[in-house]
Design an enzyme around this catalytic site. Structure first.
Site, PDB file in Angstrom:
ATOM      1  N   SER A   1       0.791  -1.229   0.000  1.00  0.00           N
ATOM      2  CA  SER A   1       0.000   0.000   0.000  1.00  0.00           C
ATOM      3  C   SER A   1       0.823   1.279   0.000  1.00  0.00           C
ATOM      4  O   SER A   1       0.287   2.344  -0.259  1.00  0.00           O
ATOM      5  CB  SER A   1      -0.943  -0.003   1.201  1.00  0.00           C
ATOM      6  OG  SER A   1      -0.189   0.017   2.387  1.00  0.00           O
TER       7      SER A   1
ATOM      8  N   HIS B   1      -5.873  -4.658  -1.156  1.00  0.00           N
ATOM      9  CA  HIS B   1      -5.709  -3.475  -2.010  1.00  0.00           C
ATOM     10  C   HIS B   1      -5.750  -3.830  -3.494  1.00  0.00           C
ATOM     11  O   HIS B   1      -5.704  -2.945  -4.340  1.00  0.00           O
ATOM     12  CB  HIS B   1      -4.375  -2.773  -1.738  1.00  0.00           C
ATOM     13  CG  HIS B   1      -4.432  -1.779  -0.627  1.00  0.00           C
ATOM     14  ND1 HIS B   1      -5.099  -0.577  -0.735  1.00  0.00           N
ATOM     15  CD2 HIS B   1      -3.921  -1.820   0.623  1.00  0.00           C
ATOM     16  CE1 HIS B   1      -4.983   0.086   0.399  1.00  0.00           C
ATOM     17  NE2 HIS B   1      -4.283  -0.642   1.244  1.00  0.00           N
TER      18      HIS B   1
ATOM     19  N   LYS C   1     -12.755  -2.000   1.216  1.00  0.00           N
ATOM     20  CA  LYS C   1     -12.045  -1.113   0.288  1.00  0.00           C
ATOM     21  C   LYS C   1     -12.836  -1.032  -1.026  1.00  0.00           C
ATOM     22  O   LYS C   1     -13.914  -0.451  -1.035  1.00  0.00           O
ATOM     23  CB  LYS C   1     -10.598  -1.582   0.110  1.00  0.00           C
ATOM     24  CG  LYS C   1      -9.793  -1.395   1.404  1.00  0.00           C
ATOM     25  CD  LYS C   1      -8.312  -1.638   1.267  1.00  0.00           C
ATOM     26  CE  LYS C   1      -7.578  -1.204   2.525  1.00  0.00           C
ATOM     27  NZ  LYS C   1      -7.011  -2.315   3.290  1.00  0.00           N
TER      28      LYS C   1
HETATM   29  C1  LIG Z   1      -6.859  -2.805   4.677  1.00  0.00           C
HETATM   30  C2  LIG Z   1      -6.113  -4.049   4.780  1.00  0.00           C
HETATM   31  C3  LIG Z   1      -6.458  -5.025   5.717  1.00  0.00           C
HETATM   32  C4  LIG Z   1      -7.525  -4.800   6.752  1.00  0.00           C
HETATM   33  O1  LIG Z   1      -8.798  -4.886   6.196  1.00  0.00           O
HETATM   34  P1  LIG Z   1     -10.064  -4.578   7.138  1.00  0.00           P
HETATM   35  O2  LIG Z   1     -11.176  -5.314   6.489  1.00  0.00           O
HETATM   36  O3  LIG Z   1     -10.229  -3.085   7.135  1.00  0.00           O
HETATM   37  O4  LIG Z   1      -9.734  -5.088   8.493  1.00  0.00           O
HETATM   38  C5  LIG Z   1      -5.765  -6.219   5.696  1.00  0.00           C
HETATM   39  N1  LIG Z   1      -4.765  -6.449   4.815  1.00  0.00           N
HETATM   40  C6  LIG Z   1      -4.385  -5.514   3.922  1.00  0.00           C
HETATM   41  C7  LIG Z   1      -3.288  -5.821   2.967  1.00  0.00           C
HETATM   42  C8  LIG Z   1      -5.045  -4.299   3.878  1.00  0.00           C
HETATM   43  O5  LIG Z   1      -4.653  -3.381   2.994  1.00  0.00           O
END
Ligand SMILES: *Cc1c(COP(=O)(O)O)cnc(C)c1O
Length: 396
Positions: free
Chosen positions: A183, A211, A242
């Protein structure tokens, strides 16, 4: 006791603040979207949400959630295996595995929980987890909860991964774990090479597509689509928080027996509440929508390609990206903060990242593109970057 503890916390908090690391929350008073209103009444264009497909406030998802609120109620008041499974939860799990071309899927309250609950039920002392150094915090925590031997390789460094796989040959089972998209830079894990090494050294692979799902690959199936590895990866985790609507919820999807074991032994699944019916219903609607037409995925790819090309043309130093994350490199932490503040004055909401979130001397602005951004909004953001870049002496 609390008096001394309080002074301990106060001095720690002061230290965080004086190091310039104190996180303040900006309050939004509108729905999430390409344009948002913040609490001082100002409208800004949002370039820092994970709202990649622009679905966070999509009318079809709102309608599906509203319908489910009427037909299935508000909450479940139960974990899945007691009385927290509705038809909607099973349908959503079926949609997830259909989307990724996997055997089965299991829902969690968040991907943080999916990652927290995936390792411990599957692996023990005799086994090995080989993890990318830049993996998400939830993977790091999940690995900590598991007794397997830990091996680490530098971000996407295949020579180091190979060395770690050689070192782990004595162990019973080996699992390589990687984020799909990292990210901070927006780079994609070299899953083709990882898979080759997994075959060569007899290991399994897990990818966190949080992501990358909805974003990477022509139809947004993630890095397994990008590298033609659909159905070949043992474990995929991801989030509904997301690209996939942005509400809440996570999942693990992959081989049938792995998912079956997680339903029996994964602690965040066994001991934490079911996701609300309206979230499940909107999720089902979302997968049907992005399956029916590739419009949103196409628009996201177009927007990203346009934005990155223009930023380079303007003269900014942009990290190579294969996702919807565009890292505008400024290197200096103070400059990154100043640029983010100046952009906000221009009506563009972007965030500066600097040490310790990224390595020292690697400060940047992270721009996140969305299918919801219109061409005029992208142009407005580009023009603001050009003005701020000149004013700050970054561009000549
Ligand atoms: C955002 C993210 C998470 C966490 O996801 P949530 O559903 O908000 O807990 C886990 N792994 C990665 C790679 C992320 O970017």
């Amino acid at each position: 006791m609390y008096d001394t503890f309080k002074s301990h916390l106060s001095s720690e908090l002061a230290a965080i603040e004086s190091a310039g690391l104190y996180k303040n929350e900006r309050i939004i008073v509108s729905p999430q979207g390409a344009a948002i209103r913040v609490s001082d009444g100002k409208e800004v264009l949002n370039f820092c949400a994970n709202n990649y497909l622009g679905l966070s406030n999509h009318p079809q998802l709102r309608a599906a959630a509203a319908r489910a609120l009427e037909t299935h109620g508000y909450g479940m008041s139960s974990v899945r295996f007691i009385c927290g499974t509705q038809d909607l939860h099973k349908e959503l799990e079926a949609e997830i595995s259909r989307f990724f071309g996997t055997d089965d899927a299991i829902l969690y309250a968040a991907c943080f929980d999916a990652n927290g609950g995936v390792f411990e039920p599957l692996l023990s002392e005799q086994d090995a987890i080989i993890s990318d150094a830049l993996n998400h915090a939830s993977i790091i925590d999940g690995v900590r909860l598991c007794k397997a031997q830990r091996y680490r390789y530098a971000n996407a460094d295949m020579a180091e991964l190979e060395k770690q796989l050689q070192a782990a040959q004595e162990q019973r089972f080996r699992l390589i774990v990687t984020d799909g998209v990292f990210s901070m830079d927006g780079n994609v894990a070299p899953l083709d090479k990882i898979y080759e090494l997994a075959v060569k050294y007899d290991a399994m692979v897990m990818v966190d597509e949080s992501h990358s799902a909805g974003v990477v690959g022509n139809t947004g199936r993630g890095v397994t689509e990008l590298y033609n590895l659909k159905g070949k990866i043992e474990i995929i985790t991801g989030t509904l928080g997301k690209a996939f609507g942005g509400a809440i919820g996570g999942f693990t999807t992959g081989k049938k027996e792995i998912i079956a074991m997680l339903r029996q032994r994964s602690r965040p699944y066994l001991f934490s509440n079911s996701i609300p019916p309206m979230v499940a219903a909107a999720g089902i609607q979302m997968f049907r929508m992005i399956d029916e037409t590739n419009e949103l995925q196409d628009r996201l790819h177009e927007n990203t390609a346009y934005f990155v090309a223009k930023m380079k043309e303007i003269g900014f130093d942009i990290k190579p990206t294969e996702s919807a994350i565009c890292a505008v490199m400024l290197y200096d932490a103070k400059l990154a903060q100043e640029v983010a503040a100046a952009m906000l004055d221009e009506g563009i909401y972007v965030i500066g990242f600097y040490y310790p979130v990224v390595p020292k001397g690697q400060a940047r602005i992270r721009v996140q593109l969305s299918a919801a951004h219109t061409r005029p909004q992208l142009d407005q953001c580009l023009a603001a970057f050009a003005r701020v870049g000149k004013a700050k002496g970054i561009l000549n």
